[in-house]
Design an enzyme around this catalytic site. Structure first.
Site: not given
Length: 320
Positions: A141, A267, A296
């Protein structure tokens, strides 16, 4: 490079983005990873805490692991990769970004998606040990954006750096922030903002010349947080300037180290710009894999080894 055809097949119960994301963030645990902490001092007098775990036999290979927003090197998505790589004779070092190791950092600034100067300091430290001939970076991320920006913004990448793996990478930060502010992601945004504001509170007393209670109370959204704190603390001219300059998307064409991006099509944190198909097709060092499922950082797979972890190991093992 051609877009990589994914082979990810999640359990039937983990096909929705919400379930895979929440389960992986809140319910998953990884045991059997022994981490040893090391503190390094940064050029600006602040510090980073590094959590090392080692292969059973002496290794000349190491993977540097970068966590996501308000994460740490103790998160399952870091420990899961560390465990798998350790079992395959590769050392691992989990980086706790400034203020994320359980102890407040020393300065008004902290960490952000584009803080590659801190990653550069980590790389110098790892190389200074004189042990490792091969270094890999895996970012999750926020850490994925940082890793890709690091290899794309410079021409002097250490020769020992052989590969980068970026998972759930918000390549276009403005789009990702706008995605997080959509109604369907409201619960995530509220949780992130609460953590960020709680961590910012001590800085009100520590650095009253930099931020006031009025400033703090004006923070109602993640964009507000980046406008009031992130941008000003790190030398940007507001949130939009931060998103623009820190996004890795603009640096992808310059990447010269084999780099794999794994972004799930479901996502909900990612905007369309976070799937850099054009950039991957025009850069032989950039590999883009877009599984249909995974949410995610939620690539749930067999035996508590996540798909993105297995793919990271496969990717480095196939390097020439």
């Amino acid at each position: 490079m051609p877009i990589i055809e994914p082979t990810y097949k999640p359990p039937f119960w983990a096909k929705t983005s919400f379930i895979s994301t929440v389960f992986s963030g809140l319910a998953r645990s990884v045991e059997g990873v022994e981490q040893t902490r090391e503190r390094i001092t940064l050029p600006d007098t602040d510090f980073l805490d590094l959590d090392w775990s080692y292969a059973k036999q002496k290794s000349n290979k190491v993977i540097v692991l970068l966590h996501g927003l308000e994460g740490s090197a103790q998160r399952p998505y870091i420990k899961g990769t560390a465990k798998l790589f350790n079992e395959n004779n590769i050392d691992a070092v989990g980086v706790n970004f400034r203020g994320c190791s359980g102890e407040p950092n020393r300065l008004f600034r902290s960490y952000h998606s584009g803080a590659t100067e801190d990653l550069e300091a980590v790389m110098h430290h790892v190389l200074s040990k004189g042990i490792y001939d091969e270094i890999y970076i895996k970012g999750i991320s926020l850490g994925a954006n940082m890793a890709l920006k690091y290899v794309g913004e410079r021409d002097d990448v250490p020769k020992e750096l052989k590969a980068v793996i970026a998972v759930s990478a918000p390549c276009f930060l403005k789009g990702s922030c706008e995605a997080l502010l959509r109604f369907k992601n409201k619960h995530y945004a509220i949780r992130f903002l609460a953590h960020l504001k709680e961590k910012l509170k001590p800085k009100l007393e520590q650095f009253p010349q930099n931020i006031t209670n009025k400033d703090f109370n004006s923070i109602k959204t993640l964009i507000d947080f980046d406008d009031v704190y992130t941008s000003k603390a790190h030398g940007f001219d507001g949130a939009l300037d931060y998103y623009d300059k820190a996004s890795c998307l603009q640096f992808l064409p310059n990447i010269k180290v084999p780099s794999l991006i794994i972004n799930a099509l479901n996502d909900s944190f990612l905007s369309p710009e976070c799937f850099p198909i054009k950039e991957a097709k025009h850069n032989s060092n950039l590999f883009l894999e877009m599984p249909k499922y995974g949410g995610h950082v939620g690539f749930i797979d067999k035996a508590n080894v996540y798909y993105n972890e297995r793919r990271a190991l496969e990717f480095v093992n196939k390097l020439p």
